[in-house]
Design an enzyme around this catalytic site. Structure first.
Site, mmCIF file in Angstrom:
data_model
loop_
_atom_site.group_PDB
_atom_site.id
_atom_site.type_symbol
_atom_site.label_atom_id
_atom_site.label_comp_id
_atom_site.label_asym_id
_atom_site.label_seq_id
_atom_site.Cartn_x
_atom_site.Cartn_y
_atom_site.Cartn_z
ATOM 1 N N THR A 66 0.845 -1.206 0.000
ATOM 2 C CA THR A 66 0.000 0.000 0.000
ATOM 3 C C THR A 66 0.876 1.251 0.000
ATOM 4 O O THR A 66 0.630 2.191 -0.768
ATOM 5 C CB THR A 66 -0.927 -0.012 1.239
ATOM 6 O OG1 THR A 66 -1.767 -1.167 1.147
ATOM 7 C CG2 THR A 66 -1.772 1.236 1.315
ATOM 8 N N ASN A 148 -6.427 -9.711 -6.741
ATOM 9 C CA ASN A 148 -6.401 -10.371 -5.435
ATOM 10 C C ASN A 148 -7.704 -11.098 -5.121
ATOM 11 O O ASN A 148 -7.724 -11.988 -4.281
ATOM 12 C CB ASN A 148 -6.074 -9.361 -4.333
ATOM 13 C CG ASN A 148 -6.868 -8.080 -4.442
ATOM 14 O OD1 ASN A 148 -6.916 -7.467 -5.510
ATOM 15 N ND2 ASN A 148 -7.509 -7.686 -3.370
ATOM 16 N N GLN A 176 0.458 -9.679 -5.714
ATOM 17 C CA GLN A 176 -0.066 -11.047 -5.775
ATOM 18 C C GLN A 176 0.780 -11.994 -6.627
ATOM 19 O O GLN A 176 0.458 -13.179 -6.707
ATOM 20 C CB GLN A 176 -1.498 -11.021 -6.354
ATOM 21 C CG GLN A 176 -2.534 -10.420 -5.423
ATOM 22 C CD GLN A 176 -2.851 -11.335 -4.252
ATOM 23 O OE1 GLN A 176 -2.669 -12.552 -4.317
ATOM 24 N NE2 GLN A 176 -3.316 -10.760 -3.158
ATOM 25 N N SER A 196 4.890 -6.881 -1.685
ATOM 26 C CA SER A 196 4.457 -7.016 -0.290
ATOM 27 C C SER A 196 5.071 -8.285 0.298
ATOM 28 O O SER A 196 4.942 -9.367 -0.292
ATOM 29 C CB SER A 196 2.931 -7.122 -0.259
ATOM 30 O OG SER A 196 2.485 -7.339 1.056
ATOM 31 N N HIS A 198 4.243 -9.955 3.103
ATOM 32 C CA HIS A 198 3.354 -10.958 3.704
ATOM 33 C C HIS A 198 2.615 -11.789 2.662
ATOM 34 O O HIS A 198 2.072 -12.850 2.973
ATOM 35 C CB HIS A 198 2.396 -10.319 4.722
ATOM 36 C CG HIS A 198 1.303 -9.461 4.166
ATOM 37 N ND1 HIS A 198 0.031 -9.925 3.971
ATOM 38 C CD2 HIS A 198 1.279 -8.164 3.796
ATOM 39 C CE1 HIS A 198 -0.731 -8.935 3.504
ATOM 40 N NE2 HIS A 198 0.002 -7.866 3.392
ATOM 41 N N THR A 234 13.729 5.330 10.011
ATOM 42 C CA THR A 234 14.561 4.216 10.464
ATOM 43 C C THR A 234 14.027 2.906 9.885
ATOM 44 O O THR A 234 12.818 2.685 9.857
ATOM 45 C CB THR A 234 14.553 4.164 12.007
ATOM 46 O OG1 THR A 234 15.072 5.406 12.465
ATOM 47 C CG2 THR A 234 15.407 3.026 12.529
ATOM 48 N N CYS A 319 -14.739 -5.936 3.956
ATOM 49 C CA CYS A 319 -15.570 -5.910 5.159
ATOM 50 C C CYS A 319 -15.397 -4.560 5.828
ATOM 51 O O CYS A 319 -14.290 -4.127 6.057
ATOM 52 C CB CYS A 319 -15.078 -6.966 6.137
ATOM 53 S SG CYS A 319 -16.077 -8.400 6.123
HETATM 54 N N1 PLP Z 1 -2.242 -4.867 -4.062
HETATM 55 C C1 PLP Z 1 -2.775 -6.079 -4.106
HETATM 56 C C2 PLP Z 1 -3.096 -6.691 -5.430
HETATM 57 C C3 PLP Z 1 -3.027 -6.779 -2.917
HETATM 58 O O1 PLP Z 1 -3.561 -8.005 -2.964
HETATM 59 C C4 PLP Z 1 -2.693 -6.167 -1.699
HETATM 60 C C5 PLP Z 1 -2.989 -6.828 -0.420
HETATM 61 O O2 PLP Z 1 -3.931 -7.565 -0.275
HETATM 62 C C6 PLP Z 1 -2.125 -4.887 -1.704
HETATM 63 C C7 PLP Z 1 -1.912 -4.267 -2.908
HETATM 64 C C8 PLP Z 1 -1.732 -4.205 -0.431
HETATM 65 O O3 PLP Z 1 -0.669 -4.892 0.155
HETATM 66 P P1 PLP Z 1 -0.210 -4.599 1.660
HETATM 67 O O4 PLP Z 1 -1.088 -5.468 2.508
HETATM 68 O O5 PLP Z 1 1.229 -5.001 1.712
HETATM 69 O O6 PLP Z 1 -0.415 -3.165 1.918
#
Ligand code: PLP
Length: 382
Positions: A66, A148, A176, A196, A198, A234, A319
């Protein structure tokens, strides 16, 4: 969870619990600072290697995809000397893109959102027309590699080539893609790529923006020369190290196995539950994502019942304050509001087994049958 990601999390927690060794700030010149700095630079190299990025220094660490997306879009807009900026994106992007574009539109940017067809696919002819419409302005094309909610893959390499030909900057939201999109590689450098941690089994709260050398962005964060003066603040050393450890596991992922598990799951659900529809069916999709709709099953009951059965699945939609909003992705694919509130999104992880998916299908069939047996008013409540 993957072994590598577990290792990464161990590293993460040990670095937090041993302050005598890990107090160093990567910007400090003493030994502890240098140790932190070299952990970051090693991580940068490992992530670059895993994703085919030729220049590790192009990676600027952030706190999330994000943040990376905000930096790419706002950084482009605020770097322009005049407010004659056009963004071309799609109607099914993540909110990180759509909300940022809405913000920039209020500041005077022109925003063109490309439609998708009923399978969620993007038409490159629409992109070409938008590029022609935007001619004369400073243009950024920002597209996701894959959706996503549905897993539908966009023709991002072709889109990047069209953008380049039109003199536009290209940003890819690749959150993704790694570890789910077969053959995904950034060996052909793009202008900007958001990542990302995670989404590949790393920790939450770490991301990256790959900024090709020569691409100029205004900074989002000010207050220091971190990350080659591209992002002040940092650095999250432990999180970045864990991001790299997760990236190191990508090469060992068996995407063909994940795809065959996903295909088996969809087949089993279609057989077990009459009136099942899979969004994006027939389109090129990520290997792990399924987006189901079931006739006469609406609202959040399905999600809650599957949660009670022990399964962590999501709705296709966002949600908000306890109520499910219709998914903008499914609306853009032509579904009505009720259907767009009712999807069940299933993501298979690299560690899932056939037996788990079998018990998932059985639980889902039970839950759908139970919901369908309810009187119509309760069943259709949203
Ligand atoms: N873009 C896509 C296609 C995503 O699936 C996601 C997270 O679900 C994001 C951006 C945002 O990622 P982050 O959770 O690292 O902010």
């Amino acid at each position: 969870m993957e072994q590598g990601a577990q290792g990464a999390l161990l590293l993460y927690s040990s670095s937090l619990s041993d302050p005598s060794q890990n107090f160093g700030n990567a910007s400090s010149i003493h030994w502890a600072g240098r140790k932190a700095k070299s952990a970051i630079e090693d991580s940068r190299e490992q992530i670059a290697l895993a994703l085919g990025i030729a220049e590790p220094e192009d990676i600027c660490f952030t706190a999330s995809a994000t943040e990376s997306i905000n930096t790419a879009l706002k950084g482009f807009f605020f770097h322009q000397p005049k407010a004659n900026v056009t963004f071309i994106s799609s109607a099914v992007e993540h909110d990180a893109t759509l909300d940022t574009l809405a913000f920039l539109k209020d500041l005077g940017a022109k925003v063109i959102l490309l439609p998708v067809n009923s399978r969620g696919e993007l038409n490159l002819g629409d992109l070409q027309s938008a590029l022609e419409e935007a001619r004369g302005s400073s243009i950024m094309v920002s597209l996701m590699a894959a959706n996503n909610e549905t897993g539908v893959i966009f023709p991002w390499e072709e889109a990047a080539a069209l953008a380049k030909k039109a003199g536009a900057l290209f940003h890819l939201d690749a959150a993704q893609a790694p570890g789910k999109l077969p053959g995904f590689s950034l060996a052909n450098p793009l202008d900007l790529v958001s990542l990302s941690a995670h989404k590949i089994g790393g920790p939450k709260g770490v991301g990256g923006l790959v900024i090709r050398r020569g691409v100029k962005l205004a900074n989002l964060l000010h207050g220091g020369a971190h990350e080659r003066s591209r992002r002040a603040g940092t650095m999250n050393v432990a999180g970045i190290a864990a991001f790299a450890a997760a990236a190191g596991t990508l090469a060992g992922r068996d995407l063909a196995k994940m795809e065959s598990l996903r295909d088996g799951l969809e087949k089993a659900v279609l057989e077990a539950i009459p009136g099942t529809h899979i969004q994006g069916m027939g389109a090129k999709r990520l290997v792990n994502t399924s987006n189901f709709l079931f006739d006469d099953v609406r609202g959040e009951g399905l999600l809650m019942s599957m949660d009670m059965e022990g399964f962590a699945v999501s709705s296709g939609s966002a949600c908000n304050s306890g109520s499910i909003l219709p998914s903008h992705v499914l609306l853009a694919m032509g579904l009505d509001k009720l259907a767009a509130q009712s999807a069940l999104r299933v993501s298979i992880g690299p560690g899932n087994t056939e037996a788990e998916l079998q018990s998932f299908t059985q639980a889902l069939a039970r839950v759908v049958e139970r919901i369908r047996a309810q009187p119509a008013r309760a069943r259709l409540r949203t």
